[in-house]
Write an enzyme that holds these catalytic residues in place. Sequence first.
Site, PDB file in Angstrom:
ATOM      1  N   LYS A 112       5.336   1.773  -2.740  1.00 37.63           N
ATOM      2  CA  LYS A 112       4.836   3.386  -3.711  1.00 37.63           C
ATOM      3  C   LYS A 112       5.292   3.889  -4.375  1.00 37.63           C
ATOM      4  CE  LYS A 112       4.616   7.660  -0.661  1.00 37.63           C
ATOM      5  NZ  LYS A 112       3.752   7.671   0.017  1.00 37.63           N
TER       6      LYS A 112
ATOM      7  N   LYS B 204       0.870  -1.308   0.006  1.00 38.21           N
ATOM      8  CA  LYS B 204      -0.270  -0.459  -0.005  1.00 38.21           C
ATOM      9  C   LYS B 204       0.721   0.903   0.059  1.00 38.21           C
ATOM     10  CE  LYS B 204      -4.318   1.994   0.522  1.00 38.21           C
ATOM     11  NZ  LYS B 204      -3.502   2.162  -1.043  1.00 38.21           N
TER      12      LYS B 204
ATOM     13  N   THR C 298      -5.263  12.429   6.712  1.00 35.50           N
ATOM     14  CA  THR C 298      -4.037  12.919   7.377  1.00 35.50           C
ATOM     15  C   THR C 298      -3.487  13.684   8.079  1.00 35.50           C
ATOM     16  OG1 THR C 298      -3.512  11.611   5.413  1.00 35.50           O
ATOM     17  CG2 THR C 298      -0.916  13.073   6.626  1.00 35.50           C
TER      18      THR C 298
ATOM     19  N   LYS D 156       4.837   2.186   8.209  1.00 34.14           N
ATOM     20  CA  LYS D 156       3.448   2.622   8.458  1.00 34.14           C
ATOM     21  C   LYS D 156       2.211   1.941   8.585  1.00 34.14           C
ATOM     22  CE  LYS D 156       3.567   6.899   6.569  1.00 34.14           C
ATOM     23  NZ  LYS D 156       2.905   7.738   5.766  1.00 34.14           N
TER      24      LYS D 156
HETATM   25  P1  NAD Z   1       0.636  18.478  -1.683  1.00 37.00           P
HETATM   26  O1  NAD Z   1       0.905  18.265  -3.112  1.00 37.00           O
HETATM   27  O2  NAD Z   1      -0.933  18.496  -1.416  1.00 37.00           O
HETATM   28  O3  NAD Z   1       0.954  20.068  -0.327  1.00 37.00           O
HETATM   29  C1  NAD Z   1       2.771  19.817  -0.342  1.00 37.00           C
HETATM   30  C2  NAD Z   1       3.233  21.309   0.048  1.00 37.00           C
HETATM   31  O4  NAD Z   1       3.438  21.600   0.273  1.00 37.00           O
HETATM   32  C3  NAD Z   1       2.243  22.498  -1.200  1.00 37.00           C
HETATM   33  O5  NAD Z   1       1.357  23.837   0.109  1.00 37.00           O
HETATM   34  C4  NAD Z   1       3.516  23.188  -0.836  1.00 37.00           C
HETATM   35  O6  NAD Z   1       3.536  23.969  -1.678  1.00 37.00           O
HETATM   36  C5  NAD Z   1       4.663  22.880  -0.110  1.00 37.00           C
HETATM   37  N1  NAD Z   1       5.767  22.490  -0.096  1.00 37.00           N
HETATM   38  C6  NAD Z   1       6.282  22.176  -1.212  1.00 37.00           C
HETATM   39  N2  NAD Z   1       7.353  22.248  -1.276  1.00 37.00           N
HETATM   40  C7  NAD Z   1       7.651  23.614   0.175  1.00 37.00           C
HETATM   41  C8  NAD Z   1       8.760  24.153   0.617  1.00 37.00           C
HETATM   42  N3  NAD Z   1      10.087  23.767   0.121  1.00 37.00           N
HETATM   43  N4  NAD Z   1       8.727  24.534   2.235  1.00 37.00           N
HETATM   44  C9  NAD Z   1       7.021  24.962   2.806  1.00 37.00           C
HETATM   45  N5  NAD Z   1       5.933  24.270   2.276  1.00 37.00           N
HETATM   46  C10 NAD Z   1       6.214  23.760   0.383  1.00 37.00           C
HETATM   47  O7  NAD Z   1       0.967  16.891  -0.245  1.00 37.00           O
HETATM   48  P2  NAD Z   1       0.128  16.660   0.382  1.00 37.00           P
HETATM   49  O8  NAD Z   1      -0.250  15.708   0.029  1.00 37.00           O
HETATM   50  O9  NAD Z   1       0.229  17.304   1.669  1.00 37.00           O
HETATM   51  O10 NAD Z   1       1.534  15.511   1.235  1.00 37.00           O
HETATM   52  C11 NAD Z   1       2.736  16.458   2.103  1.00 37.00           C
HETATM   53  C12 NAD Z   1       3.290  15.208   3.505  1.00 37.00           C
HETATM   54  O11 NAD Z   1       3.155  14.664   3.808  1.00 37.00           O
HETATM   55  C13 NAD Z   1       5.102  14.922   1.507  1.00 37.00           C
HETATM   56  O12 NAD Z   1       6.036  14.463   2.678  1.00 37.00           O
HETATM   57  C14 NAD Z   1       3.346  13.344   1.723  1.00 37.00           C
HETATM   58  O13 NAD Z   1       4.168  12.430   1.226  1.00 37.00           O
HETATM   59  C15 NAD Z   1       3.400  13.541   3.214  1.00 37.00           C
HETATM   60  N6  NAD Z   1       1.803  12.763   3.297  1.00 37.00           N
HETATM   61  C16 NAD Z   1       0.704  12.679   2.434  1.00 37.00           C
HETATM   62  C17 NAD Z   1      -0.386  12.101   2.801  1.00 37.00           C
HETATM   63  C18 NAD Z   1      -1.352  12.295   1.920  1.00 37.00           C
HETATM   64  O14 NAD Z   1      -2.473  11.586   2.395  1.00 37.00           O
HETATM   65  N7  NAD Z   1      -1.781  13.139   1.409  1.00 37.00           N
HETATM   66  C19 NAD Z   1       0.136  11.141   4.052  1.00 37.00           C
HETATM   67  C20 NAD Z   1       0.824  10.165   4.233  1.00 37.00           C
HETATM   68  C21 NAD Z   1       1.916  11.262   4.061  1.00 37.00           C
END
Ligand code: NAD
Length: 417
Positions: free
Chosen positions: A107, A71, A191, A95
């Site tokens: 992934k 997953k 999340t 996780k």
């Molecule tokens: P997303 O694309 O929706 O948002 C990413 C955010 O980070 C955006 O606001 C972007 O502008 C910002 N960002 C990018 N570079 C940046 C920087 N240098 N400084 C500050 N902000 C910055 O992505 P997401 O789904 O919110 O994922 C964010 C993190 O959470 C990732 O590491 C992802 O792997 C992790 N994650 C996401 C989920 C999920 O369900 N979406 C689940 C587990 C983990």
Amino acid sequence: MDKEQHSMFDAVLARLDKAAAIYGLSNDVAEVLRHPKREVAVSLPIKMDDGSIKVFEGYRTVHSTHLGPSKGGIRYAMDVNTDEVRALSAWMTFKCAIANLPYGGGKGGIKCDPRTMSVGELERLTRAYTRALVDVFGVNKDIPAPDMGTGKREMAWLLDEFNRITGEDSPGVTTGKPLTLGGSKGREAATGRGVMVASLAAMKKMGINHKGATAAVQGFGNVGSHAARLLVSKNIKVVAISDHTAAYYNEKGIDVDKAIKFVAANGNMLKGFDGGELISGNDILTLNVDLLAPCAIQGVITAANANDIKAKLIVEGANGPTEAEADEILNSKGIIVVPDVLANGGGVTVSYFEWVQNKYGHYWSEEEVNTKHDASMTQAFENVWFNSQQYKTSMRIGAYITALKRIDKAVKYKGNY
Ligand code: NAD
């Protein structure tokens, strides 16, 4: 990869090896977990809107299937590479084990800049990626989900392409789908919700009254915006938010709902928001707050800035925001870090609920989803806390030990190396 760059997979192995030594994991099982089960790299030729053909690189790594089908999300970003996808897939293994789900870890990703591509180009790319990986994906084999740069729209294209090829309706082949295509209520915010639940649980252990506690949230996408909104709903004062375009500070507390509306109307960018004072993107990490929630990208807390961090608590919404070398510095400063493999497990937990609902063809209310999610997250937090206390180690290593206990048993029961 460039030798100068930090290998993310090496960072996973550093933590795995440390937890394995403290827990006393056999070398045999550790060796199995040091290697992904399967890695696929594909070239995806796409007709761009101007008529030219561009070839994109796509990846999918299945790290482990010891506890069940693999997953893990699919990421669209320019820095996607084999090392990153491999590390993220291994984190999914841990996780899912920590969240007590019947899943292994996987992934995927495509090296592309989704912000500069048209909707048509993104759809052709997502469908081409699905065609290339149709033998890898499967309801009981490998189940993708959204990650950075992807969302329910991409999952809908993936599902549709998969169904067209297989000739069957398999909603459970992906999660994070739109509600109308079998998505789960509560998935989009899950999340961020988990980050909120983990933050409250940690504050309770630390004796911090969450009402009026201050927080800084880095990243304002799916995870960061929902985390900030839900922290505010628990009377935590979010004094700073940021994204890749800007960072804002407001001593009185950011109006997060206003920021969410602003970003939605402003091409997904925070720049230009008038609800706070503009600060530098780096400064958000070192503000004098109770809670720092890095919810953007990996590798932002490093040996170079860890000493300047003033938050008492870090809850990792993003995957891999803290480099391995920074762990010791944070520990020596007495900062509690709720690690990514626990803190952002709310997303995959509700993905699992979505998959279960798809299998049953019966759907739950949002309240039911949230209640089950909160109970599951709280239990996972307690298990990790218990193991970190029992093994006298950090929550990060305690989290890996929690995972290793389950995976170790599964690998041994299955045997047959
Ligand atoms: P997303 O694309 O929706 O948002 C990413 C955010 O980070 C955006 O606001 C972007 O502008 C910002 N960002 C990018 N570079 C940046 C920087 N240098 N400084 C500050 N902000 C910055 O992505 P997401 O789904 O919110 O994922 C964010 C993190 O959470 C990732 O590491 C992802 O792997 C992790 N994650 C996401 C989920 C999920 O369900 N979406 C689940 C587990 C983990």
